[in-house]
Write a protein that holds these residues in place. Structure first.
Motif, PDB file in Angstrom:
ATOM      1  N   GLU A   1       0.959  -1.044   0.304  1.00  0.00           N
ATOM      2  CA  GLU A   1      -0.234  -0.238   0.015  1.00  0.00           C
ATOM      3  C   GLU A   1       0.993   1.393   0.179  1.00  0.00           C
ATOM      4  O   GLU A   1       1.277   1.234   0.588  1.00  0.00           O
ATOM      5  N   GLY A   2       0.426   2.520  -0.863  1.00  0.00           N
ATOM      6  CA  GLY A   2       1.110   3.332  -0.784  1.00  0.00           C
ATOM      7  C   GLY A   2       2.816   3.455  -2.077  1.00  0.00           C
ATOM      8  O   GLY A   2       2.991   4.350  -2.373  1.00  0.00           O
ATOM      9  N   LEU A   3       2.567   1.793  -2.300  1.00  0.00           N
ATOM     10  CA  LEU A   3       3.974   1.749  -3.242  1.00  0.00           C
ATOM     11  C   LEU A   3       3.761   1.414  -4.819  1.00  0.00           C
ATOM     12  O   LEU A   3       4.436   1.713  -5.605  1.00  0.00           O
ATOM     13  N   VAL A   4       2.722   1.398  -5.096  1.00  0.00           N
ATOM     14  CA  VAL A   4       2.112   1.175  -6.345  1.00  0.00           C
ATOM     15  C   VAL A   4       0.848   2.387  -7.223  1.00  0.00           C
ATOM     16  O   VAL A   4      -0.098   2.594  -5.794  1.00  0.00           O
ATOM     17  N   ASP A   5       0.625   1.931  -7.952  1.00  0.00           N
ATOM     18  CA  ASP A   5      -0.517   2.425  -8.438  1.00  0.00           C
ATOM     19  C   ASP A   5      -1.996   1.704  -8.071  1.00  0.00           C
ATOM     20  O   ASP A   5      -2.955   2.504  -8.490  1.00  0.00           O
ATOM     21  N   TYR A   6      -1.678   0.162  -8.615  1.00  0.00           N
ATOM     22  CA  TYR A   6      -2.601  -0.228  -8.871  1.00  0.00           C
ATOM     23  C   TYR A   6      -2.517  -1.715  -8.428  1.00  0.00           C
ATOM     24  O   TYR A   6      -1.415  -2.073  -8.286  1.00  0.00           O
ATOM     25  N   PHE A   7      -3.066  -2.294  -8.009  1.00  0.00           N
ATOM     26  CA  PHE A   7      -3.191  -3.537  -7.816  1.00  0.00           C
ATOM     27  C   PHE A   7      -3.676  -4.595  -8.629  1.00  0.00           C
ATOM     28  O   PHE A   7      -5.258  -3.787  -9.249  1.00  0.00           O
TER      29      PHE A   7
END
Length: 199
Positions: free
Chosen positions: A111-117
């Protein structure tokens, strides 16, 4: 958002792009039957390019991202949060493999490191299995990061996709269920599905 993944053939890329999709995925994992070994004669210009990697060397990811002018990097292996942190400045999609309710919680360390899962079906290989997981498991997802729904979505699933609701679901990922052969998509089937989705 509609993402079509596992593309490789120039003319097929043109035809699928013309359907008005948002994201197109290219797989740079050598063990995949959809592996892109060399640049196709045509790459999309109207939809975003996504490069899919599995536990790849970071320098290789950066080199390919530059060579193919990728808009997104999709990490589909066991990449750590530290690995993601080293790719900051790039738009990242982190795949989470799901076979049970407990698998959803894996998102928390990213969480907070990527734009989307991207929630995909856990399988012996890495994605592209054509199998679906139980979408009700996603009720356990209470993160802030938007996600794409993936895993075995096929031509007969348009109504099911329309009926699925989650406040953070922003789109779907299509691949193996729309193929004539690995890396070659059935354009007419995709067109029919997208039309049904938009009704």
């Amino acid at each position: 958002m509609i993402k079509v993944c596992g593309m490789r053939e120039a003319e097929n890329i043109r035809e699928v792009e013309a359907l008005g999709i948002d994201l197109m995925g290219f797989i740079f994992w050598p063990k995949s039957s959809r592996f892109v070994a060399e640049p196709p004669a045509y790459l999309p210009t109207r939809c975003k390019r996504v490069g899919v990697f599995v536990d790849e060397n970071i320098e290789t990811v950066k080199r390919i991202a530059d060579e193919y002018a990728l808009d997104y990097i999709q990490l589909h292996g066991h990449e750590s949060p530290d690995y993601c942190a080293q790719l900051q400045g790039m738009h990242l999609i982190k795949a989470i493999s799901v076979s049970g309710l407990d698998d959803i919680a894996a998102y928390k360390t990213y969480e907070g490191l990527v734009d989307y899962f991207l929630f995909d079906t856990k399988c012996p290989s890495v994605g592209g299995s054509g199998q679906q997981f139980d979408w009700t498991f996603l009720s356990a997802y209470d993160g802030d990061t938007p996600f794409l729904l993936s895993g075995g979505i096929g031509l007969n699933d348009a109504e099911r996709v329309k009926a699925f609701h989650h406040p953070k679901c922003i789109g779907i990922d299509l691949n193996s269920r729309f193929e004539l052969a690995p890396g070659l998509k059935d354009v007419s089937a995709l067109r029919q599905f997208i039309n049904e989705l938009n009704r």
